[in-house]
Design a protein around this motif. Structure first.
Motif, PDB file in Angstrom:
ATOM      1  N   LYS A  73       0.715  -1.282   0.102  1.00 22.05           N
ATOM      2  CA  LYS A  73      -0.055   0.172  -0.093  1.00 22.05           C
ATOM      3  C   LYS A  73       0.996   1.157   0.081  1.00 22.05           C
ATOM      4  CE  LYS A  73      -3.558   2.380   2.640  1.00 22.05           C
ATOM      5  NZ  LYS A  73      -4.175   2.474   4.046  1.00 22.05           N
ATOM      6  N   GLU A  77       0.854   4.163  -2.916  1.00 21.44           N
ATOM      7  CA  GLU A  77       0.492   5.505  -2.633  1.00 21.44           C
ATOM      8  C   GLU A  77       1.698   6.325  -3.235  1.00 21.44           C
ATOM      9  OE1 GLU A  77      -2.003   6.998  -1.239  1.00 21.44           O
ATOM     10  OE2 GLU A  77      -3.210   5.224  -1.065  1.00 21.44           O
ATOM     11  N   LYS A  80       1.308   6.369  -6.964  1.00 21.66           N
ATOM     12  CA  LYS A  80       0.186   7.503  -7.275  1.00 21.66           C
ATOM     13  C   LYS A  80       0.554   8.832  -7.025  1.00 21.66           C
ATOM     14  CE  LYS A  80      -4.176   8.727  -5.020  1.00 21.66           C
ATOM     15  NZ  LYS A  80      -4.921   8.406  -3.967  1.00 21.66           N
TER      16      LYS A  80
END
Length: 99
Positions: A73, A77, A80
């Motif tokens: 994750k 992130e 992103k």
């Protein structure tokens, strides 16, 4: 000449009163049942220990999976954010080149 054990047992049973025979039979039944219960409890204890060992392994696997998921994750992130920055940079370049 010595008598065979089964012959002497038969004579002993023949000399017992019905009440004594019933008590003897009941004592034998209780003993056999207690043996079976003890074996069952020992087997259950073995199974409980095995379940405990397996649950520890499962908990460790869950924790590892959770750690892996959190790391994944975090990486996603970061990617992103990088893509968003790149997209905003391209949008700024396009809007500045038109103006």
């Amino acid at each position: 000449m010595a008598e065979s054990p089964s012959h002497s047992d038969a004579q002993l049973v023949a000399h017992q009163s019905p009440g004594q025979q019933a008590e003897s039979d009941l004592a034998s039944l209780v003993f056999e049942m207690s043996q079976q219960v003890q074996m069952g409890m020992e087997n259950m204890l073995k199974m409980v220990n095995e379940i405990d060992q397996n649950s520890v392994g499962i908990k460790e696997d869950i924790e590892k999976s959770k750690d892996f998921a959190m790391e994944k994750k975090r990486i996603l992130e970061e990617e992103k954010e990088q893509f968003q920055k790149a997209a905003y940079t391209i949008l700024d370049m396009l809007s500045n080149s038109r103006g």
